[in-house]
Design a protein around this motif. Sequence first.
Motif, PDB file in Angstrom:
ATOM      1  N   UNK A  93       0.822  -1.215   0.000  1.00 31.74           N
ATOM      2  CA  UNK A  93       0.000   0.000   0.000  1.00 31.74           C
ATOM      3  C   UNK A  93       0.853   1.261   0.000  1.00 31.74           C
ATOM      4  N   UNK A  94       2.004   1.190   0.629  1.00 30.58           N
ATOM      5  CA  UNK A  94       2.936   2.323   0.562  1.00 30.58           C
ATOM      6  C   UNK A  94       3.423   2.521  -0.866  1.00 30.58           C
ATOM      7  N   UNK A  95       3.730   1.435  -1.536  1.00 33.02           N
ATOM      8  CA  UNK A  95       4.233   1.514  -2.913  1.00 33.02           C
ATOM      9  C   UNK A  95       3.184   2.066  -3.877  1.00 33.02           C
ATOM     10  N   UNK A  96       1.917   1.812  -3.603  1.00 34.33           N
ATOM     11  CA  UNK A  96       0.849   2.274  -4.489  1.00 34.33           C
ATOM     12  C   UNK A  96       0.718   3.795  -4.539  1.00 34.33           C
ATOM     13  N   UNK A  97       1.271   4.475  -3.556  1.00 33.21           N
ATOM     14  CA  UNK A  97       1.037   5.920  -3.425  1.00 33.21           C
ATOM     15  C   UNK A  97       2.279   6.760  -3.672  1.00 33.21           C
ATOM     16  N   UNK A  98       3.292   6.207  -4.300  1.00 25.56           N
ATOM     17  CA  UNK A  98       4.552   6.934  -4.485  1.00 25.56           C
ATOM     18  C   UNK A  98       4.363   8.226  -5.267  1.00 25.56           C
ATOM     19  N   UNK A  99       3.513   8.226  -6.279  1.00 22.77           N
ATOM     20  CA  UNK A  99       3.271   9.450  -7.052  1.00 22.77           C
ATOM     21  C   UNK A  99       2.597  10.523  -6.200  1.00 22.77           C
ATOM     22  N   UNK A 100       1.730  10.091  -5.285  1.00 27.49           N
ATOM     23  CA  UNK A 100       1.027  11.052  -4.441  1.00 27.49           C
ATOM     24  C   UNK A 100       1.977  11.702  -3.435  1.00 27.49           C
ATOM     25  N   UNK A 101       2.967  10.951  -2.929  1.00 23.21           N
ATOM     26  CA  UNK A 101       3.950  11.560  -2.028  1.00 23.21           C
ATOM     27  C   UNK A 101       4.671  12.695  -2.740  1.00 23.21           C
ATOM     28  N   UNK A 102       5.108  12.418  -3.962  1.00 24.83           N
ATOM     29  CA  UNK A 102       5.831  13.431  -4.733  1.00 24.83           C
ATOM     30  C   UNK A 102       4.943  14.643  -5.007  1.00 24.83           C
ATOM     31  N   UNK A 103       3.664  14.379  -5.295  1.00 24.81           N
ATOM     32  CA  UNK A 103       2.719  15.475  -5.556  1.00 24.81           C
ATOM     33  C   UNK A 103       2.558  16.351  -4.318  1.00 24.81           C
ATOM     34  N   UNK A 104       2.406  15.735  -3.140  1.00 26.27           N
ATOM     35  CA  UNK A 104       2.198  16.506  -1.911  1.00 26.27           C
ATOM     36  C   UNK A 104       3.423  17.332  -1.543  1.00 26.27           C
ATOM     37  N   UNK A 105       4.597  16.807  -1.807  1.00 31.10           N
ATOM     38  CA  UNK A 105       5.814  17.552  -1.513  1.00 31.10           C
ATOM     39  C   UNK A 105       5.904  18.813  -2.364  1.00 31.10           C
ATOM     40  N   UNK A 106       5.497  18.715  -3.610  1.00 27.79           N
ATOM     41  CA  UNK A 106       5.549  19.866  -4.518  1.00 27.79           C
ATOM     42  C   UNK A 106       4.354  20.796  -4.336  1.00 27.79           C
ATOM     43  N   UNK A 107       3.260  20.287  -3.777  1.00 26.43           N
ATOM     44  CA  UNK A 107       2.037  21.080  -3.626  1.00 26.43           C
ATOM     45  C   UNK A 107       1.518  20.946  -2.198  1.00 26.43           C
ATOM     46  N   UNK A 108       2.205  21.595  -1.264  1.00 22.80           N
ATOM     47  CA  UNK A 108       1.839  21.431   0.144  1.00 22.80           C
ATOM     48  C   UNK A 108       1.012  22.595   0.686  1.00 22.80           C
ATOM     49  N   UNK A 109       0.172  23.154  -0.183  1.00 15.56           N
ATOM     50  CA  UNK A 109      -0.777  24.189   0.229  1.00 15.56           C
ATOM     51  C   UNK A 109      -2.179  23.810  -0.245  1.00 15.56           C
ATOM     52  N   UNK A 110      -3.189  24.273   0.494  1.00 18.57           N
ATOM     53  CA  UNK A 110      -4.583  24.045   0.132  1.00 18.57           C
ATOM     54  C   UNK A 110      -5.181  25.367  -0.341  1.00 18.57           C
ATOM     55  N   UNK A 166      14.779  17.461   0.455  1.00 19.09           N
ATOM     56  CA  UNK A 166      13.315  17.392   0.472  1.00 19.09           C
ATOM     57  C   UNK A 166      12.777  16.557  -0.679  1.00 19.09           C
ATOM     58  N   UNK A 167      13.337  16.770  -1.873  1.00 16.22           N
ATOM     59  CA  UNK A 167      12.847  16.067  -3.050  1.00 16.22           C
ATOM     60  C   UNK A 167      13.172  14.575  -3.017  1.00 16.22           C
ATOM     61  N   UNK A 168      14.084  14.175  -2.137  1.00 14.65           N
ATOM     62  CA  UNK A 168      14.469  12.769  -2.087  1.00 14.65           C
ATOM     63  C   UNK A 168      13.595  11.903  -1.200  1.00 14.65           C
ATOM     64  N   UNK A 169      12.636  12.509  -0.517  1.00 16.22           N
ATOM     65  CA  UNK A 169      11.781  11.758   0.413  1.00 16.22           C
ATOM     66  C   UNK A 169      10.984  10.652  -0.292  1.00 16.22           C
ATOM     67  N   UNK A 170      10.311  10.930  -1.436  1.00 14.29           N
ATOM     68  CA  UNK A 170       9.567   9.847  -2.103  1.00 14.29           C
ATOM     69  C   UNK A 170      10.447   8.657  -2.467  1.00 14.29           C
ATOM     70  N   UNK A 171      11.657   8.937  -2.960  1.00 18.33           N
ATOM     71  CA  UNK A 171      12.572   7.849  -3.313  1.00 18.33           C
ATOM     72  C   UNK A 171      13.009   7.084  -2.065  1.00 18.33           C
ATOM     73  N   UNK A 172      13.213   7.800  -0.966  1.00 14.64           N
ATOM     74  CA  UNK A 172      13.569   7.151   0.297  1.00 14.64           C
ATOM     75  C   UNK A 172      12.468   6.193   0.739  1.00 14.64           C
ATOM     76  N   UNK A 173      11.227   6.661   0.682  1.00 12.36           N
ATOM     77  CA  UNK A 173      10.089   5.815   1.066  1.00 12.36           C
ATOM     78  C   UNK A 173       9.979   4.612   0.145  1.00 12.36           C
ATOM     79  N   UNK A 174      10.219   4.829  -1.144  1.00 12.11           N
ATOM     80  CA  UNK A 174      10.157   3.725  -2.109  1.00 12.11           C
ATOM     81  C   UNK A 174      11.188   2.654  -1.779  1.00 12.11           C
TER      82      UNK A 174
END
Length: 435
Positions: free
Chosen positions: A46-63, A109-117
């Motif tokens: 389930x963590x692997x399924x959301x890798x694109x969303x992690x990257x999206x949230x890092x780049x877009x962390x405002x509502x 900061x940008x390396x977090x999604x790859x770290x999680x992967x």
Amino acid sequence: MKTLIHKIFYKDGILKYIVAFCMTVVLAFGMLIMAAFLPQTPIQMNVQESLDLYAHDILNNYIFETTASSKLDVGTDLVILRSSMCTNRRYLGSVLTNPIYFYDGLDQWEGVPETIARLSYDIPSDSVFFYSRYWMGFRVLMRLALEFFNYGQIKRYLAFVFFTLFTAAICSVSKNTNSRLAFWFALSIVLVRPYVMATSMQFTCCFLIAFVAMLLVPWLSRNEQWEGLFFMECGMMTMYFDFYTVPMVTVGFPLLYLCILKRDRAVDVTIKKILKNFGIWFAGYGFMWIAKLVLTSALTSDNALQAGLDSLFKRVGIEKTRGLEQYYSVKAAFDAVGEAVFAETTGMVVWLLGLGILLVVVSYKLLKGHASVKNLRGSVPYLLLAAVPFLWFVITKQPVAIHGYFQYRNIALSYWAMGVFLYFLFEKKEQACIN
């Protein structure tokens, strides 16, 4: 056995607090161990399924807009995710040491999604940091959720739970008091932007605890013998689940609600009783933290007690962190709070306009003699509760100055307490006097 339990918990004395505290610590520790034994494979998938969303949230962390008040704490949300994934039976000490693993070249900061992967594929890490000064009890619920849902789905259902509990708390206040006090409560949450909080694991935690506690308050008002234990447990649960965000709402909201219900039953709302419940909450909060540090230091090789105390001294300014001296300032803290409350100059104008209208209405009612001295005296405890977040901002000025964009939400307690104060100030039925 029944007689023994009755003697311990139904008699007023310190023994019941000690027994309840120890039982809660054992349960809290046991829940983390059980969570570590949950099947790891579904969690990693389930963590692997959301890798694109992690990257999206890092780049877009405002509502909606790029102001401090609309900023998400994506970094901490991802720490919650990766620490939950990395707490497992392969290294059972992780339930106490809270390891955060890193890879060389991915510390930006940008390396977090790859770290999680990489972590999700069990690739050996290059270094580790033990985040042992927190219980991180959220891992119990997060690991369970990751058994069935991916990151995006968890955010979706978290928002559902948040708004459902919020609605239930509004209904409870309305049912047990009246619609006006329920309105003031709802407004206090609306003013701290629930649409920003709703999908954040970091932002929702204390409010979820507060809402659940509020649902129990009507029962508590009829069973006063449990009042002290109730607030001690609220403090312990806050320390267990929260990553230090807005702890004042977990004591302030249920305590304010309890005061209202007591007032309706013609029970004196005393400042002494309010301070006692705050003290019990703080005792539960503080000793739960110390218990975590002691357990970790005793059962692992990590000196969590020293790390925790060092962090506390730096947070409250006993020692100042080099390079962060500018944040040890009450002015810096209130500037950060103001930036989050108002968003920008236009927001400040709108906020002040609303305050001005409210002051005009209040002034009109005062001139018409709708308030009395007894009502004013009886409403003083609510002013005390309204002041609590501001006192908290002063004491914890350094973390507030740094993280004002989410820690400012303690002010929700001030909004509701001021609404309650004004309601009772102009109520026709005179207030019970305070001691």
